[in-house]
Motif scaffolding. Structure first.
Motif, short mmCIF file in Angstrom:
data_model
loop_
_atom_site.label_atom_id
_atom_site.label_comp_id
_atom_site.label_asym_id
_atom_site.label_seq_id
_atom_site.Cartn_x
_atom_site.Cartn_y
_atom_site.Cartn_z
N SER A 126 -17.66 1.95 21.87
CA SER A 126 -18.43 1.58 20.76
C SER A 126 -18.30 1.90 19.51
N PHE A 127 -17.81 3.30 19.26
CA PHE A 127 -17.52 3.77 18.21
C PHE A 127 -16.34 4.07 17.57
N LEU A 128 -15.28 3.86 18.36
CA LEU A 128 -13.74 4.28 18.00
C LEU A 128 -13.41 3.14 16.92
N PRO A 129 -13.68 1.85 17.41
CA PRO A 129 -13.11 0.71 16.33
C PRO A 129 -13.68 0.88 15.04
N ILE A 130 -15.15 1.59 14.76
CA ILE A 130 -15.62 1.44 13.72
C ILE A 130 -14.93 2.67 12.84
N VAL A 131 -14.67 3.80 13.36
CA VAL A 131 -13.97 4.64 13.01
C VAL A 131 -12.59 4.31 12.37
N LEU A 132 -11.89 3.67 13.13
CA LEU A 132 -10.57 3.22 12.72
C LEU A 132 -10.64 2.22 11.57
N LEU A 133 -11.63 1.42 11.59
CA LEU A 133 -12.06 0.59 10.36
C LEU A 133 -12.08 1.42 9.29
N LEU A 134 -13.02 2.51 9.05
CA LEU A 134 -13.23 3.31 7.82
C LEU A 134 -11.82 4.05 7.88
N TYR A 135 -11.15 4.30 8.69
CA TYR A 135 -10.13 5.20 8.50
C TYR A 135 -9.05 4.19 7.75
N ALA A 136 -9.00 3.00 7.95
CA ALA A 136 -8.10 2.16 7.19
C ALA A 136 -8.38 1.84 5.93
N ILE A 137 -9.67 1.85 5.62
CA ILE A 137 -9.91 1.86 4.05
C ILE A 137 -9.12 2.71 2.83
N PRO A 138 -8.57 2.08 2.05
CA PRO A 138 -7.87 2.87 1.05
C PRO A 138 -9.27 3.48 0.17
N GLN A 139 -9.27 4.90 0.40
CA GLN A 139 -10.47 5.40 -0.25
C GLN A 139 -10.49 5.73 -1.84
N VAL A 140 -9.24 5.45 -2.45
CA VAL A 140 -9.28 5.62 -3.93
C VAL A 140 -10.17 4.55 -4.56
N THR A 141 -10.12 3.48 -3.76
CA THR A 141 -11.14 2.65 -4.60
C THR A 141 -12.64 2.71 -4.54
N LEU A 142 -12.95 3.90 -3.65
CA LEU A 142 -14.22 4.35 -3.77
C LEU A 142 -14.60 5.56 -4.47
N MET A 143 -13.36 6.22 -5.23
CA MET A 143 -13.57 7.42 -6.06
C MET A 143 -14.73 7.35 -6.99
N PRO A 144 -14.72 6.30 -7.58
CA PRO A 144 -15.80 6.31 -8.85
C PRO A 144 -17.23 6.38 -8.05
N LEU A 145 -17.60 6.07 -6.87
CA LEU A 145 -18.69 6.37 -6.14
C LEU A 145 -18.98 7.78 -5.84
N PHE A 146 -17.80 8.30 -5.38
CA PHE A 146 -17.96 9.82 -5.17
C PHE A 146 -18.28 10.48 -6.34
N ILE A 147 -17.69 10.38 -7.40
CA ILE A 147 -18.07 10.94 -8.61
C ILE A 147 -19.58 10.63 -8.94
N LEU A 148 -19.70 9.49 -8.96
CA LEU A 148 -21.41 9.23 -9.32
C LEU A 148 -22.11 10.14 -8.44
N ILE A 149 -21.94 10.21 -6.99
CA ILE A 149 -22.86 11.01 -6.25
C ILE A 149 -22.71 12.43 -6.30
N PHE A 150 -21.52 12.92 -6.46
CA PHE A 150 -21.34 14.08 -6.23
C PHE A 150 -21.13 14.86 -7.60
#
Lengths: 277, 288
Positions: free
Chosen positions: A106-130
């Protein structure tokens, strides 16, 4: 017989291990010498400086400027916290997922999907939140570092010799014994692989975040030197970061060698030559 | 089972003694009744094994030999029927006080040294800590492996590992030893030598043994009785008695009756092996 060490080879009139380490140093020195010559006689000093100048810049300003030293310490702190969080949560989540086929499916495919995301694209979000401080960098390092641990813990829990399971059951062992005597030691090599990958990725995450937004951390100084065409302290700073990375990695390797139970020496990438355990 | 009463185990007179292991109408079905993937593995097996007797389960691949062994050992519960060991019903729960298993040599935990592997088995057995090492060392010395207590299994050859693994099964002081193709990973020569050692060791202990094997020679050499099973669903086809005292020497293999018995077993098994292979082929064809 498999237990007997391979005979010691002699290369260039010396034991193999020494020849390997000598060659390694020779390569590093040759590269440094080439850089020195190029930097001194040919390069534009706005972009490349000789090694001697970089070493000089390491003493002054990198090591002598309190603000830079503080920035480096801050980076080490951020990496350490992000890494610790990755290990704790990664192991906990990995064990929860790996404990049953149902949870894994149930969970591993979801984890692998998240793992595959290039997280740099989400960096602005991190800055906004943290925010701009250490929290953002730690969070970004953590989201990089946690995945290899989860994935490797799950993999390590999966590959269990069914005979070992039967052995524990037939000897009258309880579920806790299975965990302690089979699942945990069986998982150890995969877990340490996860730790090493996680170390690299955690550092990547923290340093990426530093470079992206920093008001006085190492990211600020690297940008300062780069934009002022002052490569000597820039290289000295980068070299220091590399040194920190090597140090962290060695720590994990020592832990791995010490803590992996049994004669299952982890992959050494040939670093210790012909020495066999 | 009248055979049980006539079989004489090493050092045990079966006549009049309660059986060490009593199997009554054991049936094992995997998957639901009538389901496409459902398989009847064992069909109504009944068998009595006398104390001190060495019984081999022999049969084609997939006939349920190992399944039966696991049921005797309480590793799982049969669909129907019951197994009684030392007067107590085995109900899908292992009985480490009465029964020890010996599987293939890879059962040794590779992350523990040989002596640590023994300690765990003895600990589960309830042996006090102070006695564990002595018992382990005695057992290792008995198989000539006393010098390897601090080695890891991967540092030993396959034959040495199986020697150790056998010793581990024997040193826990159970009356019953269940052995599931313990020598399957070994070459023919090591098999023979280990089989001989096993015969010597067991003659001293007087344990009751149930041994699963594919090897005809191994079955004849080691057993007091050989239970020949049919292809799936596994039933008892016939039981062959081997009247030879333990410990058995390699000379036994050179006697004409050894060869005759092996040939007899092969004749009994040949049709079953063909049926098993046909079943396998059909299953593969159906799945493709």
């Amino acid at each position: 017989m498999s237990m007997i060490d391979a005979p010691r080879e002699i290369i260039m009139g010396m034991p193999r291990a020494r020849a390997v380490s000598l060659t390694r140093w020779a390569i590093i020195l040759a590269a440094a010498a080439a850089l020195e010559i190029y930097g001194r006689f040919f390069a534009d000093p706005a972009f490349i400086r000789p090694v001697s100048a970089i070493v000089g810049a390491w003493f002054n300003p990198v090591m002598s400027d309190e603000r830079i030293f503080w920035a480096l310490s801050m980076a080490v702190f951020e990496i350490a916290v992000a890494y610790a969080l990755s290990i704790v949560f990664g192991a906990a989540i990995g064990i929860s997922i790996g404990v049953s086929n149902f949870a894994r499916a149930s969970f591993l495919p979801i984890v692998l999907l998240l793992y595959a995301i290039p997280q740099v694209t989400l960096m602005p979000l991190f800055i906004l939140i943290f925010g701009l401080g250490a929290a953002g960098k730690i969070a970004f390092g953590f989201t990089h570092g946690i995945f290899p641990i989860i994935v490797n813990v799950v993999a390590g829990m999966r590959d269990i010799n069914p005979l070992h399971r039967s052995a524990i059951a037939s000897m009258g062992g309880a579920r806790a014994d299975l965990l302690r005597h089979v699942i945990a030691p069986n998982m150890a090599p995969a877990f340490f692989t996860g730790l090493r990958l996680s170390m690299t990725l955690t550092m990547l995450g923290v340093i990426l975040a530093e470079l992206y937004v920093s008001t006085g951390g190492i990211g600020y100084f690297t940008r300062l030197y780069a934009e002022n065409f002052n490569p000597a302290p820039l290289f000295a700073l980068i070299g220091t970061l590399a040194l920190i990375a090597v140090l962290f990695n060695s720590l994990v390797r020592v832990a791995e060698r010490r803590l992996t139970p049994g004669a299952r020496a982890p992959a050494k990438l040939g670093l210790s030559g012909a020495k066999s355990k | 089972m009248s055979e049980a009463a006539t079989a004489i185990g090493a050092g045990a007179t079966a006549a009049g003694l309660a059986p060490a292991i009593s199997i009554r109408g054991v049936t094992q079905r995997f998957g639901a009744v009538g389901a496409a993937q459902g398989v009847l593995a064992l069909d109504d097996i009944s068998l009595d094994i006398a104390p001190g007797e060495f019984v081999c389960l022999l049969g084609p691949s997939g006939c349920g030999k190992s399944t039966l062994l696991n049921i005797i050992g309480g590793l799982f519960k049969p669909t129907s029927g019951e197994v009684t060991v030392a007067g107590k019903r085995v109900d899908g729960a292992p009985r480490p006080d009465e029964i020890a298993f010996v599987f293939q040599e890879s059962t040794l935990f590779p992350w523990y040294t040989i002596i640590e592997n023994f300690r765990i088995a003895l600990k589960f057995q309830g042996v006090p800590k102070s006695e564990r090492d002595d018992l382990a060392m005695d057992a290792l010395k008995a198989v000539g492996m006393g010098g390897f207590a601090r080695h890891y299994p991967t540092q030993l050859s396959v034959g040495m590992r199986q020697r150790v693994n056998m010793a581990r099964g024997i040193c826990v002081r159970t009356n019953i030893l269940l052995m599931d193709e313990p020598f399957a990973a070994l070459d023919e020569q090591s098999r023979m030598v280990l089989g001989e050692d096993l015969s010597t060791l067991l003659a001293k202990t007087g344990k009751t043994i149930v041994f699963v094997t594919h090897s005809l020679a191994e079955a004849v050499f080691l057993s007091d009785r050989i239970v020949v099973m049919t292809a799936r669903p596994g039933r008892v086809k016939t039981i062959v008695n081997v009247n030879e005292r333990h410990p058995r020497a390699p000379d036994f293999m050179l006697e004409p009756r050894f060869g005759e018995m092996r040939n007899e077993l092969f004749a009994l098994l040949r049709d079953e092996i063909r049926r098993a292979m046909a079943l396998q082929r059909d299953a593969d064809g159906g799945g493709a």
